[in-house]
Scaffold this motif. Structure first.
Motif, PDB file in Angstrom:
ATOM      1  N   ILE A   7       0.837  -1.210   0.000  1.00 28.88           N
ATOM      2  CA  ILE A   7       0.000   0.000   0.000  1.00 28.88           C
ATOM      3  C   ILE A   7       0.868   1.255   0.000  1.00 28.88           C
ATOM      4  O   ILE A   7       0.615   2.197  -0.753  1.00 28.88           O
ATOM      5  CB  ILE A   7      -0.989  -0.017   1.179  1.00 28.88           C
ATOM      6  CG1 ILE A   7      -2.057  -1.095   0.921  1.00 28.88           C
ATOM      7  CG2 ILE A   7      -1.624   1.355   1.392  1.00 28.88           C
ATOM      8  CD1 ILE A   7      -2.990  -1.357   2.070  1.00 28.88           C
ATOM      9  N   ILE A  11       0.994   4.344  -2.750  1.00 32.06           N
ATOM     10  CA  ILE A  11       0.868   5.755  -2.375  1.00 32.06           C
ATOM     11  C   ILE A  11       2.007   6.565  -2.989  1.00 32.06           C
ATOM     12  O   ILE A  11       1.778   7.603  -3.616  1.00 32.06           O
ATOM     13  CB  ILE A  11       0.816   5.909  -0.833  1.00 32.06           C
ATOM     14  CG1 ILE A  11      -0.517   5.354  -0.306  1.00 32.06           C
ATOM     15  CG2 ILE A  11       1.010   7.373  -0.419  1.00 32.06           C
ATOM     16  CD1 ILE A  11      -0.592   5.229   1.207  1.00 32.06           C
ATOM     17  N   VAL A  21      -3.563  11.184   1.476  1.00 34.94           N
ATOM     18  CA  VAL A  21      -4.477  10.054   1.315  1.00 34.94           C
ATOM     19  C   VAL A  21      -5.478  10.030   2.467  1.00 34.94           C
ATOM     20  O   VAL A  21      -6.686   9.876   2.256  1.00 34.94           O
ATOM     21  CB  VAL A  21      -3.704   8.722   1.219  1.00 34.94           C
ATOM     22  CG1 VAL A  21      -4.640   7.522   1.333  1.00 34.94           C
ATOM     23  CG2 VAL A  21      -2.918   8.655  -0.083  1.00 34.94           C
ATOM     24  N   VAL A  22      -4.997  10.216   3.687  1.00 39.68           N
ATOM     25  CA  VAL A  22      -5.878  10.195   4.857  1.00 39.68           C
ATOM     26  C   VAL A  22      -6.868  11.352   4.807  1.00 39.68           C
ATOM     27  O   VAL A  22      -8.044  11.181   5.122  1.00 39.68           O
ATOM     28  CB  VAL A  22      -5.041  10.197   6.160  1.00 39.68           C
ATOM     29  CG1 VAL A  22      -5.906  10.493   7.364  1.00 39.68           C
ATOM     30  CG2 VAL A  22      -4.335   8.865   6.334  1.00 39.68           C
ATOM     31  N   LEU A  25      -9.465  10.347   2.303  1.00 38.75           N
ATOM     32  CA  LEU A  25     -10.316   9.304   2.881  1.00 38.75           C
ATOM     33  C   LEU A  25     -11.314   9.894   3.865  1.00 38.75           C
ATOM     34  O   LEU A  25     -12.467   9.475   3.920  1.00 38.75           O
ATOM     35  CB  LEU A  25      -9.460   8.238   3.567  1.00 38.75           C
ATOM     36  CG  LEU A  25      -8.737   7.262   2.647  1.00 38.75           C
ATOM     37  CD1 LEU A  25      -7.654   6.504   3.411  1.00 38.75           C
ATOM     38  CD2 LEU A  25      -9.708   6.300   1.990  1.00 38.75           C
ATOM     39  N   TRP A  31     -13.493   8.639   6.917  1.00 37.41           N
ATOM     40  CA  TRP A  31     -12.472   8.064   7.788  1.00 37.41           C
ATOM     41  C   TRP A  31     -11.989   9.100   8.789  1.00 37.41           C
ATOM     42  O   TRP A  31     -12.154  10.303   8.605  1.00 37.41           O
ATOM     43  CB  TRP A  31     -11.264   7.622   6.968  1.00 37.41           C
ATOM     44  CG  TRP A  31     -11.405   6.351   6.193  1.00 37.41           C
ATOM     45  CD1 TRP A  31     -12.509   5.907   5.530  1.00 37.41           C
ATOM     46  CD2 TRP A  31     -10.396   5.383   5.968  1.00 37.41           C
ATOM     47  NE1 TRP A  31     -12.232   4.726   4.909  1.00 37.41           N
ATOM     48  CE2 TRP A  31     -10.952   4.379   5.160  1.00 37.41           C
ATOM     49  CE3 TRP A  31      -9.073   5.282   6.363  1.00 37.41           C
ATOM     50  CZ2 TRP A  31     -10.223   3.268   4.745  1.00 37.41           C
ATOM     51  CZ3 TRP A  31      -8.342   4.175   5.941  1.00 37.41           C
ATOM     52  CH2 TRP A  31      -8.918   3.182   5.159  1.00 37.41           C
ATOM     53  N   LEU A  38      -4.269   5.043  10.296  1.00 35.06           N
ATOM     54  CA  LEU A  38      -4.041   4.227   9.098  1.00 35.06           C
ATOM     55  C   LEU A  38      -2.716   3.484   9.211  1.00 35.06           C
ATOM     56  O   LEU A  38      -2.641   2.292   8.926  1.00 35.06           O
ATOM     57  CB  LEU A  38      -4.063   5.087   7.834  1.00 35.06           C
ATOM     58  CG  LEU A  38      -3.744   4.343   6.532  1.00 35.06           C
ATOM     59  CD1 LEU A  38      -4.688   3.159   6.307  1.00 35.06           C
ATOM     60  CD2 LEU A  38      -3.768   5.296   5.345  1.00 35.06           C
ATOM     61  N   LEU A  47      -6.430  -3.816   8.597  1.00 36.05           N
ATOM     62  CA  LEU A  47      -7.216  -3.066   7.629  1.00 36.05           C
ATOM     63  C   LEU A  47      -8.348  -3.964   7.139  1.00 36.05           C
ATOM     64  O   LEU A  47      -8.114  -5.086   6.690  1.00 36.05           O
ATOM     65  CB  LEU A  47      -6.328  -2.642   6.451  1.00 36.05           C
ATOM     66  CG  LEU A  47      -6.933  -1.687   5.446  1.00 36.05           C
ATOM     67  CD1 LEU A  47      -7.074  -0.290   6.065  1.00 36.05           C
ATOM     68  CD2 LEU A  47      -6.065  -1.605   4.204  1.00 36.05           C
ATOM     69  N   GLU A  51     -12.302  -1.150   3.926  1.00 34.95           N
ATOM     70  CA  GLU A  51     -11.345  -0.054   4.028  1.00 34.95           C
ATOM     71  C   GLU A  51     -10.307  -0.139   2.907  1.00 34.95           C
ATOM     72  O   GLU A  51      -9.902   0.881   2.356  1.00 34.95           O
ATOM     73  CB  GLU A  51     -10.655  -0.076   5.391  1.00 34.95           C
ATOM     74  CG  GLU A  51     -11.585   0.246   6.538  1.00 34.95           C
ATOM     75  CD  GLU A  51     -10.976   0.005   7.908  1.00 34.95           C
ATOM     76  OE1 GLU A  51     -11.368   0.710   8.852  1.00 34.95           O
ATOM     77  OE2 GLU A  51     -10.106  -0.894   8.047  1.00 34.95           O
ATOM     78  N   GLU A  54     -11.905   1.234  -0.187  1.00 30.35           N
ATOM     79  CA  GLU A  54     -11.967   2.698  -0.144  1.00 30.35           C
ATOM     80  C   GLU A  54     -10.590   3.319  -0.341  1.00 30.35           C
ATOM     81  O   GLU A  54     -10.448   4.333  -1.031  1.00 30.35           O
ATOM     82  CB  GLU A  54     -12.592   3.155   1.170  1.00 30.35           C
ATOM     83  CG  GLU A  54     -14.055   2.801   1.282  1.00 30.35           C
ATOM     84  CD  GLU A  54     -14.669   3.038   2.638  1.00 30.35           C
ATOM     85  OE1 GLU A  54     -15.906   2.903   2.738  1.00 30.35           O
ATOM     86  OE2 GLU A  54     -13.933   3.365   3.609  1.00 30.35           O
ATOM     87  N   LEU A  55      -9.582   2.715   0.245  1.00 34.56           N
ATOM     88  CA  LEU A  55      -8.210   3.189   0.080  1.00 34.56           C
ATOM     89  C   LEU A  55      -7.791   3.080  -1.381  1.00 34.56           C
ATOM     90  O   LEU A  55      -7.242   4.030  -1.958  1.00 34.56           O
ATOM     91  CB  LEU A  55      -7.267   2.384   0.979  1.00 34.56           C
ATOM     92  CG  LEU A  55      -5.788   2.704   0.945  1.00 34.56           C
ATOM     93  CD1 LEU A  55      -5.527   4.183   1.212  1.00 34.56           C
ATOM     94  CD2 LEU A  55      -5.055   1.846   1.951  1.00 34.56           C
TER      95      LEU A  55
END
Length: 74
Positions: A7, A11, A21-22, A25, A31, A38, A47, A51, A54-55
């Motif tokens: 992941i 990113i 990203v957060v 989200l 989120w 995260l 995770l 989720e 969505e990520l």
């Protein structure tokens, strides 16, 4: 490669940061806006599947189930 590194690699590949990203989200999927939340989920391997979807979504990816080829003896 473990899920955390995979992941994080996506990113970086997308030219973004965990913080960005957060934030996305939080806005798009509701989120928590906490990077440590995260990061901890990735470290612990907790995770959830929804989720992960969505990520992937905020990174511009789809998670696709693909049937593997037959293995010897199966």
């Amino acid at each position: 490669m473990n899920i955390r590194n995979e992941i994080k690699a996506h990113i970086v590949q997308e030219g973004t940061t965990m913080s960005e990203v957060v934030r996305t989200l939080a806005v798009v999927h509701g989120w928590s806006a906490s990077v440590p939340n995260l990061s901890d989920k990735l470290k612990r391997g907790t995770l959830r599947y929804n989720e992960a979807i969505e990520l992937a979504d905020v990174l511009g990816y789809d998670i696709i189930w693909q049937k593997r080829g037959r293995r010897h003896g199966t």
